[in-house]
Each structure stands twice: as C-alpha cells, then as structure tokens.
Design a protein around this motif. Structure first.
Motif, PDB file in Angstrom:
ATOM      1  N   VAL A  54       0.816  -1.213   0.000  1.00 33.16           N
ATOM      2  CA  VAL A  54       0.000   0.000   0.000  1.00 33.16           C
ATOM      3  C   VAL A  54       0.854   1.268   0.000  1.00 33.16           C
ATOM      4  N   GLU A  55       1.949   1.260   0.754  1.00 33.41           N
ATOM      5  CA  GLU A  55       2.764   2.470   0.864  1.00 33.41           C
ATOM      6  C   GLU A  55       3.444   2.864  -0.439  1.00 33.41           C
ATOM      7  N   LYS A  57       2.192   3.580  -3.163  1.00 33.85           N
ATOM      8  CA  LYS A  57       1.459   4.614  -3.890  1.00 33.85           C
ATOM      9  C   LYS A  57       2.114   5.990  -3.726  1.00 33.85           C
TER      10      LYS A  57
END
Length: 203
Positions: A54-55, A57
């Motif tokens: 997720v990070e 992005k």
C-alpha cells in the motif's frame, strides 16, 4: 417430433463446427500471447507474484517497466553519472565518500508495471570521465519477482555464492560476464524463486 430432433441435431453440429473454426482462428494469437508473456514479461503475473504494498502509492514512478529498466542499464561499465541519474528520475543522492570513491543511493521507487525498487546503490570513482563502476538496485521481496523468468530472459548462467562463510540467508548471484560488464541477478539460497536485486559492475 422427428423433424424437431433432426433440426436440433443439425444445429448442434453447426455450433460444434463453428466452435472448432473459432478455436483454430484464435490458436495462433493465444500462442503469441503466451510466448509474449513468457519472453517479454508482457503479463505482470508472470513477472511477480504479489502486488505492490500500500505504501508504494507514495513512491516516485519511474519512466520504465522493470524489464525496460533492466534493458536500459549501461551496456558497458564504467559509465557516466548522468546515465545513472537519468534512469532514476535524477533522484540519486550523495551518501558518503572517501579518498577514491563517492557513494550515492536512492529509493524507494516503483516501476510503471508496479514493481517496487526498495534501494539503489551507485559507486563512482573520483577524477574519472566515466566514474560509475557499480550500479545495483534491490527489489521488494514481498512481491517475489521471478528469478527464473529473469534467468531465462537474460541467459544468466554463472552461479556463485556471494558469502564465503555461513550466514543466515546466503546470497546467490546468477550473472553474465563479458569484456564490457558483469550483469546479474541476485537471490538467496533459502528463497531462490524470488530475486533480491539486479546489478551491473565492472567486467
């Protein structure tokens, strides 16, 4: 009833014939797509098992897919700092230096096809027109970029253990050495299917 049965039988035969013809027509395109996915990694699921965390992005997006980035690596070493910077959006930063060398790093980055590069390391010799002697970047192990796919695509054939003494996760290098450069992919002996990084060095 007899006419109805004959009509149904003929319709079934027609549909079966149409399906056979359709399969014949798409056989070559399907084969082409399969070969493209294998040789050119046109299908991301062939290249890595899991999506970016997720990070990722928030990471800078490079101008290349992973295979494009590898193909754009210097064809001979040493090379210029400008070449190294251009591959990574001019985001290499000075880390440290000594009397002979300057060390740069960068990352994390993400490629256009969603592969996370966690770190980049560059070693450049001082007072040289072609200063960059070592150029390596690390891959996010959580994605498990396929070591086998990279080995097949680039013909890596030389196997060597990078650790001369026992360590917890022994490193392995598959490489091609020429007069122009040493080019390879690294992994670990306890997780050989997942590549840890790519690098080009002095021959």
């Amino acid at each position: 009833m007899g006419d109805s049965f004959v009509l149904s039988y003929r319709t079934s035969n027609i549909m079966e014939s149409l399906m056979i013809e359709l399969l014949k027509n798409i056989k070559i395109p399907l084969l082409f797509v399969s070969v493209f996915c294998l040789l050119e990694t046109g299908c991301s699921q062939q290249l890595y098992q899991y999506s970016a965390p997720v990070e990722a992005k928030n990471y800078p997006v490079l101008n290349y897919k992973l295979i494009e980035l590898i193909d754009a690596l210097p064809r001979s070493m040493p090379t210029t700092m400008e070449k190294a910077q251009s591959l990574f959006n001019h985001q290499l930063h000075l880390n440290s230096e000594n009397e002979f060398f300057t060390f740069y790093d960068g990352g994390s980055f993400i490629t256009k096809d969603g592969v996370v590069i966690t770190a980049l390391d560059v070693r450049a010799r001082k007072k040289s027109k072609l200063p960059v002697e070592i150029f390596r970047f690390s891959l996010d192990q959580r994605q498990c970029v396929s070591t086998e796919l990279l080995k097949k695509k680039y013909g890596f054939n030389t196997l060597s253990l990078l650790s001369p003494h026992p360590v917890q996760h022994p490193s392995i290098s598959y490489a091609i050495k020429t007069e122009e450069r040493s080019f390879g992919v690294n992994t670990t002996s306890d997780n050989k299917s997942c590549a840890t990084g790519i690098g080009v060095d002095m021959p």
